[in-house]
Design an enzyme around this catalytic site. Sequence first.
Site, PDB file in Angstrom:
ATOM      1  N   SER A  99      25.207  68.392  82.230  1.00 52.50           N
ATOM      2  CA  SER A  99      25.654  69.597  82.937  1.00 52.50           C
ATOM      3  C   SER A  99      26.333  69.272  84.265  1.00 52.50           C
ATOM      4  O   SER A  99      26.746  70.174  84.987  1.00 52.50           O
ATOM      5  CB  SER A  99      24.443  70.511  83.191  1.00 52.50           C
ATOM      6  OG  SER A  99      23.440  69.771  83.864  1.00 52.50           O
ATOM      7  N   GLY A 100      26.440  67.994  84.597  1.00 49.81           N
ATOM      8  CA  GLY A 100      27.088  67.591  85.844  1.00 49.81           C
ATOM      9  C   GLY A 100      28.599  67.508  85.688  1.00 49.81           C
ATOM     10  O   GLY A 100      29.135  67.719  84.595  1.00 49.81           O
ATOM     11  N   TYR A 144      19.250  56.746  98.705  1.00 47.40           N
ATOM     12  CA  TYR A 144      20.042  56.940  97.482  1.00 47.40           C
ATOM     13  C   TYR A 144      20.664  55.598  97.073  1.00 47.40           C
ATOM     14  O   TYR A 144      20.606  55.195  95.908  1.00 47.40           O
ATOM     15  CB  TYR A 144      21.125  57.996  97.748  1.00 47.40           C
ATOM     16  CG  TYR A 144      22.141  58.192  96.651  1.00 47.40           C
ATOM     17  CD1 TYR A 144      21.827  58.908  95.498  1.00 47.40           C
ATOM     18  CD2 TYR A 144      23.441  57.697  96.781  1.00 47.40           C
ATOM     19  CE1 TYR A 144      22.778  59.111  94.502  1.00 47.40           C
ATOM     20  CE2 TYR A 144      24.386  57.896  95.792  1.00 47.40           C
ATOM     21  CZ  TYR A 144      24.050  58.600  94.651  1.00 47.40           C
ATOM     22  OH  TYR A 144      24.999  58.800  93.668  1.00 47.40           O
ATOM     23  N   LYS A 173      19.831  53.520  93.601  1.00 46.19           N
ATOM     24  CA  LYS A 173      20.840  53.257  92.570  1.00 46.19           C
ATOM     25  C   LYS A 173      21.087  51.745  92.438  1.00 46.19           C
ATOM     26  O   LYS A 173      21.336  51.249  91.342  1.00 46.19           O
ATOM     27  CB  LYS A 173      22.152  53.978  92.889  1.00 46.19           C
ATOM     28  CG  LYS A 173      22.055  55.490  93.031  1.00 46.19           C
ATOM     29  CD  LYS A 173      22.062  56.256  91.719  1.00 46.19           C
ATOM     30  CE  LYS A 173      23.392  56.321  91.057  1.00 46.19           C
ATOM     31  NZ  LYS A 173      23.367  57.254  89.900  1.00 46.19           N
ATOM     32  N   ASP A 175      29.922  60.754 110.460  1.00 46.78           N
ATOM     33  CA  ASP A 175      31.069  60.299 109.676  1.00 46.78           C
ATOM     34  C   ASP A 175      30.635  59.693 108.346  1.00 46.78           C
ATOM     35  O   ASP A 175      31.390  59.664 107.384  1.00 46.78           O
ATOM     36  CB  ASP A 175      31.781  59.168 110.452  1.00 46.78           C
ATOM     37  CG  ASP A 175      33.061  59.663 111.115  1.00 46.78           C
ATOM     38  OD1 ASP A 175      33.559  60.742 110.735  1.00 46.78           O
ATOM     39  OD2 ASP A 175      33.542  58.953 112.011  1.00 46.78           O
TER      40      ASP A 175
HETATM   41  P1  NAP Z   1      26.206  66.067  89.274  1.00 51.22           P
HETATM   42  O1  NAP Z   1      27.380  66.918  89.025  1.00 51.22           O
HETATM   43  O2  NAP Z   1      25.387  66.287  90.511  1.00 51.22           O
HETATM   44  O3  NAP Z   1      25.243  66.158  88.015  1.00 51.22           O
HETATM   45  C1  NAP Z   1      23.991  65.546  88.027  1.00 51.22           C
HETATM   46  C2  NAP Z   1      23.411  65.661  86.651  1.00 51.22           C
HETATM   47  O4  NAP Z   1      22.125  65.023  86.665  1.00 51.22           O
HETATM   48  C3  NAP Z   1      23.193  67.106  86.197  1.00 51.22           C
HETATM   49  O5  NAP Z   1      23.461  67.201  84.822  1.00 51.22           O
HETATM   50  C4  NAP Z   1      21.701  67.315  86.456  1.00 51.22           C
HETATM   51  O6  NAP Z   1      21.113  68.285  85.608  1.00 51.22           O
HETATM   52  C5  NAP Z   1      21.177  65.930  86.104  1.00 51.22           C
HETATM   53  N1  NAP Z   1      19.854  65.716  86.698  1.00 51.22           N
HETATM   54  C6  NAP Z   1      19.522  65.711  88.002  1.00 51.22           C
HETATM   55  N2  NAP Z   1      18.195  65.537  88.138  1.00 51.22           N
HETATM   56  C7  NAP Z   1      17.691  65.430  86.876  1.00 51.22           C
HETATM   57  C8  NAP Z   1      16.391  65.257  86.357  1.00 51.22           C
HETATM   58  N3  NAP Z   1      15.320  65.140  87.145  1.00 51.22           N
HETATM   59  N4  NAP Z   1      16.247  65.203  85.011  1.00 51.22           N
HETATM   60  C9  NAP Z   1      17.316  65.327  84.188  1.00 51.22           C
HETATM   61  N5  NAP Z   1      18.568  65.476  84.619  1.00 51.22           N
HETATM   62  C10 NAP Z   1      18.748  65.538  85.957  1.00 51.22           C
HETATM   63  O7  NAP Z   1      26.601  64.524  89.284  1.00 51.22           O
HETATM   64  P2  NAP Z   1      27.983  63.863  88.892  1.00 51.22           P
HETATM   65  O8  NAP Z   1      28.887  64.015  90.065  1.00 51.22           O
HETATM   66  O9  NAP Z   1      28.398  64.305  87.535  1.00 51.22           O
HETATM   67  O10 NAP Z   1      27.563  62.319  88.853  1.00 51.22           O
HETATM   68  C11 NAP Z   1      27.316  61.639  87.622  1.00 51.22           C
HETATM   69  C12 NAP Z   1      26.894  60.208  87.969  1.00 51.22           C
HETATM   70  O11 NAP Z   1      27.929  59.590  88.734  1.00 51.22           O
HETATM   71  C13 NAP Z   1      25.622  60.128  88.809  1.00 51.22           C
HETATM   72  O12 NAP Z   1      24.839  59.072  88.334  1.00 51.22           O
HETATM   73  C14 NAP Z   1      26.124  59.834  90.202  1.00 51.22           C
HETATM   74  O13 NAP Z   1      25.188  59.098  90.958  1.00 51.22           O
HETATM   75  C15 NAP Z   1      27.377  59.032  89.917  1.00 51.22           C
HETATM   76  N6  NAP Z   1      28.383  59.107  90.983  1.00 51.22           N
HETATM   77  C16 NAP Z   1      28.777  60.318  91.468  1.00 51.22           C
HETATM   78  C17 NAP Z   1      29.722  60.347  92.476  1.00 51.22           C
HETATM   79  C18 NAP Z   1      30.201  61.652  93.058  1.00 51.22           C
HETATM   80  O14 NAP Z   1      30.976  61.621  94.041  1.00 51.22           O
HETATM   81  N7  NAP Z   1      29.823  62.782  92.496  1.00 51.22           N
HETATM   82  C19 NAP Z   1      30.281  59.163  92.960  1.00 51.22           C
HETATM   83  C20 NAP Z   1      29.871  57.957  92.412  1.00 51.22           C
HETATM   84  C21 NAP Z   1      28.919  57.945  91.414  1.00 51.22           C
HETATM   85  P3  NAP Z   1      20.983  69.829  86.105  1.00 51.22           P
HETATM   86  O15 NAP Z   1      22.375  70.386  86.105  1.00 51.22           O
HETATM   87  O16 NAP Z   1      20.125  70.446  85.099  1.00 51.22           O
HETATM   88  O17 NAP Z   1      20.394  69.768  87.486  1.00 51.22           O
END
Ligand code: NAP
Length: 299
Positions: free
Chosen positions: A9-10, A128, A132, A260
């Site tokens: 769902s992310g 965080y 990770k 920042d």
């Molecule tokens: P996001 O939009 O915040 O989505 C996070 C996802 O993780 C959602 O589906 C959420 O489910 C799920 N989640 C969170 N806590 C959970 C739990 N306890 N049990 C099961 N599911 C859980 O994140 P994203 O931006 O798609 O990021 C995807 C990956 O890329 C992550 O590993 C993140 O660390 C990495 N990343 C992100 C960025 C960035 O800028 N966004 C940059 C670098 C790396 P719900 O919707 O149900 O809460």
Amino acid sequence: MSILVTGGSGQVGKELQQILPDATYISSNEYNLTVEEDVNTILETRFDTVIHLAAKVGGIIDNIDHPAEYFSDNILMNTLMVNYAVKYNVKRFIGVLSTCIYPDKVKSYPMKESMLHEGPPTPTNFSYGISKRAMAVHIDAVNKQYNKKYCYVTPSNLYGIYDKFDARSHFVAALVKKIYDAKKSGKNKINLFGTGKPLRQFMNAKDLAIILKRMVEEDITESFNVASDDNLSIDNIARVALKACDCQHMNIEYDTSKPDGQYRKDVCTKKMNSIFTDLEFINLEQGIKEVYNKLNERD
Ligand code: NAP
């Protein structure tokens, strides 16, 4: 081939669903991956491949305010996911990390994959970053001890049409929302945190989804950074966004009482480009325009 995608769902999960529709996508509503029983239940149904996107992710202020949750939620879900993948003999596991795992400062940039342990992550999202980074250590250890070919990718900052536009939003979505709100209320300025000087590599979540799909289809089992080579200042990105939203007349005010974050964290893309020789990333201005249009459609 049966594929499980956590974090369905992310924003990355939703992009992946568009191009890899036959996989099983789960969110925290169905399985709380910090709970061992839930991880056992989903993985005992036997998947060949796991793409582990789920994470507690958030902006800089939320990271500063809730460091304990960022640490424990991510440590728990990542450790359980890797352990149960081994237990149920998942063949391919792709962990998704973040460039926040890299040291706050290194001697030379961009940072190569081999520089991961050359120093602690930046203080603003230390817990965080460490949580990770621990998944990289865990996956490397599992490969060594159990002769697996699990891997991880380390993406730069992401943005995209499925980002949130509330307190949990990342920089680009928050920026576009500020421009959108200013335009609606007839203001000619936006206010941003910090000095505007930090450098960032921004990548569309769709580009990361394409790489993850190709890793599965092309049987890539290497771990590598995923980023665009454009390393722009926050001020520069804000000006690209103003142009994309047709608001170049607006001024930018910086609130220097706000943090920042890390000054720079650009990563080296040599390994990624040697694995995929034909990558073409979405242009930032075009991508931001799509985010703006999405916000317009929503309201
Ligand atoms: P996001 O939009 O915040 O989505 C996070 C996802 O993780 C959602 O589906 C959420 O489910 C799920 N989640 C969170 N806590 C959970 C739990 N306890 N049990 C099961 N599911 C859980 O994140 P994203 O931006 O798609 O990021 C995807 C990956 O890329 C992550 O590993 C993140 O660390 C990495 N990343 C992100 C960025 C960035 O800028 N966004 C940059 C670098 C790396 P719900 O919707 O149900 O809460």
